[in-house]
Design an enzyme around this catalytic site. Structure first.
Site, short mmCIF file in Angstrom:
data_model
loop_
_atom_site.label_atom_id
_atom_site.label_comp_id
_atom_site.label_asym_id
_atom_site.label_seq_id
_atom_site.Cartn_x
_atom_site.Cartn_y
_atom_site.Cartn_z
N CYS A 160 -52.04 -26.90 10.34
CA CYS A 160 -51.80 -25.50 10.73
C CYS A 160 -51.68 -24.64 9.48
CB CYS A 160 -50.51 -25.41 11.55
SG CYS A 160 -50.15 -23.72 12.10
N CYS A 173 -45.12 -22.33 8.56
CA CYS A 173 -43.72 -21.89 8.71
C CYS A 173 -42.82 -22.84 7.92
CB CYS A 173 -43.33 -21.89 10.18
SG CYS A 173 -44.39 -20.82 11.14
N CYS A 202 -47.35 -31.99 25.95
CA CYS A 202 -47.41 -31.02 24.86
C CYS A 202 -48.67 -31.33 24.05
CB CYS A 202 -46.15 -31.16 24.02
SG CYS A 202 -46.14 -30.12 22.56
N CYS A 231 -40.07 -30.70 18.83
CA CYS A 231 -40.76 -29.52 18.29
C CYS A 231 -40.75 -29.54 16.77
CB CYS A 231 -40.03 -28.23 18.65
SG CYS A 231 -40.10 -27.82 20.35
N GLU A 260 -51.24 -35.75 17.34
CA GLU A 260 -50.13 -36.24 18.15
C GLU A 260 -50.01 -35.44 19.44
OE1 GLU A 260 -47.08 -38.53 15.32
OE2 GLU A 260 -46.81 -36.37 15.23
N CYS A 272 -41.47 -26.31 9.68
CA CYS A 272 -42.30 -27.07 10.61
C CYS A 272 -43.18 -28.11 9.92
CB CYS A 272 -43.18 -26.09 11.39
SG CYS A 272 -44.34 -26.91 12.49
N1 SAH Z 1 -47.86 -22.71 16.55
C1 SAH Z 1 -47.21 -22.37 17.75
C2 SAH Z 1 -47.02 -23.53 18.70
C3 SAH Z 1 -46.59 -24.85 18.11
S1 SAH Z 1 -44.96 -24.93 17.45
C4 SAH Z 1 -45.89 -21.69 17.46
O1 SAH Z 1 -45.46 -21.69 16.32
O2 SAH Z 1 -45.33 -21.11 18.40
C5 SAH Z 1 -43.95 -25.04 18.91
C6 SAH Z 1 -42.50 -24.57 18.71
O3 SAH Z 1 -41.79 -25.50 17.86
C7 SAH Z 1 -42.41 -23.23 18.00
O4 SAH Z 1 -41.49 -22.38 18.61
C8 SAH Z 1 -41.95 -23.63 16.63
O5 SAH Z 1 -41.37 -22.57 15.96
C9 SAH Z 1 -41.01 -24.76 16.94
N2 SAH Z 1 -40.66 -25.57 15.78
C10 SAH Z 1 -41.39 -25.79 14.66
N3 SAH Z 1 -40.71 -26.57 13.79
C11 SAH Z 1 -39.54 -26.88 14.38
C12 SAH Z 1 -38.42 -27.68 14.00
N4 SAH Z 1 -38.40 -28.34 12.86
N5 SAH Z 1 -37.39 -27.76 14.86
C13 SAH Z 1 -37.41 -27.12 16.06
N6 SAH Z 1 -38.44 -26.37 16.48
C14 SAH Z 1 -39.50 -26.25 15.66
FE1 SF4 Z 2 -47.94 -23.71 12.75
FE2 SF4 Z 2 -45.64 -25.04 12.98
FE3 SF4 Z 2 -45.62 -22.44 12.40
FE4 SF4 Z 2 -46.31 -23.25 14.87
S1 SF4 Z 2 -44.31 -23.49 13.88
S2 SF4 Z 2 -47.36 -21.72 13.58
S3 SF4 Z 2 -47.37 -25.17 14.36
S4 SF4 Z 2 -46.48 -24.08 11.10
#
Ligand code: SAH
Ligand code: SF4
Length: 339
Positions: free
Chosen positions: A110, A114, A103, A331, A90, A117
């Site tokens: 990944c 986290c 983006c 995000c 995406e 996410c």
């Molecule tokens: N992997 C990298 C970049 C992709 S995620 C990282 O983690 O920084 C991009 C941003 O989206 C990150 O700051 C991440 O923490 C945030 N993000 C992930 N899940 C989210 C959610 N459910 N709501 C809001 N932000 C989120």
């Molecule tokens: Fe991976 Fe999502 Fe964590 Fe970014 S926020 S490192 S994309 S799992």
């Protein structure tokens, strides 16, 4: 066959020179493929016949196929692209008053996983190649017929777990003979892979760095991001300070507000103590719902109170309004599969 979008200008120069073509031919090719978006080497009328046949014989323009294209109420657009190996990624286009920002995704899934996410719900299948990241920007520009002025490396994947290809992608889109996206208009976001933050600090390009912090201490951060066990918060902060010192650039900390998890006022105090003296700003992010997780974003009031607390303690802070939530393009809502 080689992929033409996988070449940086200097790689193409080197290759062409080694086959007895001229160095400046590489610039000409770049202008055709990026500035004029031409998809046929034979149309490159200022190249010699020999060079055109050389390119036809050795290079392909690979493609991304648009599987789904959604447009949000706020103008944000989300693309589900199919790669040549039939995997899906995406990409999101956001419209701002300062220009259009894309983006991009850097990995299929990944591994950082986290707890908030959607992208981390699928284990990483593979890293994307530089040309597959370049194509996301090209395709979006081509479909919308609008210039892309900014790029954020914040789609699916951890860019610092695909470091070399991410840096190569940046080199390609930054070229003045190509898409000409200024380094200052490019932002890479990382979950905090410390050795790569250190490496990134030494890169010559003035690209922006954002760190996904999301917590003021190890206890909370480890609950949200298991990578914190490998690179604890004090290491992330140390590497961030070094980045600021070496590059003289401001760093961004991203912080998702989760109700009663990391949005207490005493946590705002703790965060401001942690960041004191660093040339940074904090991007407070509203949590975007992911159905698989039982998490709740902070209420408007709690988010505002947290924001004001940081401000009152002298921390540069923004409380970001989300874009594209109605089409799951915000995000953390991106997935490397069809839903
Ligand atoms: N992997 C990298 C970049 C992709 S995620 C990282 O983690 O920084 C991009 C941003 O989206 C990150 O700051 C991440 O923490 C945030 N993000 C992930 N899940 C989210 C959610 N459910 N709501 C809001 N932000 C989120
Ligand atoms: Fe991976 Fe999502 Fe964590 Fe970014 S926020 S490192 S994309 S799992």
């Amino acid at each position: 066959m080689e992929k033409i979008y996988d070449y940086t200008l200097s790689e193409l120069e080197e290759l062409l020179v080694s086959f007895n073509f001229k160095k400046f031919n590489a610039r000409q090719v770049f202008e055709w493929i990026y500035k004029k978006a031409v998809l046929d080497f034979n149309e490159m009328s200022n190249l010699s016949k020999d060079l055109r046949s050389f390119l036809v014989e050795n290079f392909t323009f690979s493609n991304l196929i648009v599987n789904t294209h959604q447009v949000s109420k706020d103008g944000t657009e989300k693309f589900l692209f199919e790669l040549e190996d039939h995997n899906f990624i995406e990409t999101v286009l956001m419209r701002h008053d300062y220009g259009n920002s894309v983006c991009v995704t850097t990995q299929l899934g990944c591994n950082i996983g986290c707890s908030f996410c959607a992208s981390g719900l699928q284990k990483k299948k593979r890293d994307l190649e530089a040309y597959e990241i370049v194509l996301q920007v090209l395709k979006v520009a081509q479909i919308t017929k609008e210039r892309v002025s900014h790029v954020v490396v914040m789609g699916i994947g951890e860019p610092f777990d695909n470091y070399d290809k991410t840096m190569k992608f940046i080199d390609i889109i930054n070229s003045p003979y190509g898409l000409e996206i200024g380094a200052r208009h490019i932002t890479v976001s990382t979950s905090g892979i410390v050795p790569k933050i250190e490496q990134f600090s030494l890169e010559t390009k003035q690209v922006n760095l954002a760190i996904s912090l999301h917590a003021p201490n190890n206890e909370v951060r480890t609950k949200l991001m298991k990578i914190n066990k490998v690179y604890p918060i004090e290491e992330v902060i140390r590497a961030s300070k070094e980045y600021v010192e070496i590059t003289n650039r401001r760093i961004t900390f991203e912080y998702i507000l989760l109700e009663h998890i990391n949005d207490e006022l005493k946590q705002a105090n703790e965060l401001s103590d942690l960041l004191r003296g660093i040339n940074c700003y904090v991007n407070l992010i509203r949590y975007n719902d992911v159905v698989e997780f039982n998490l709740k974003g902070s209420s408007e009031e709690r988010a505002n109170a947290f924001y004001l607390k940081l401000k009152s303690r002298g921390i540069n802070t923004t409380l970001r309004r989300e874009k594209g939530g109605d089409i799951d393009a915000a995000c953390g809502q991106l997935r490397s599969k069809k839903t």
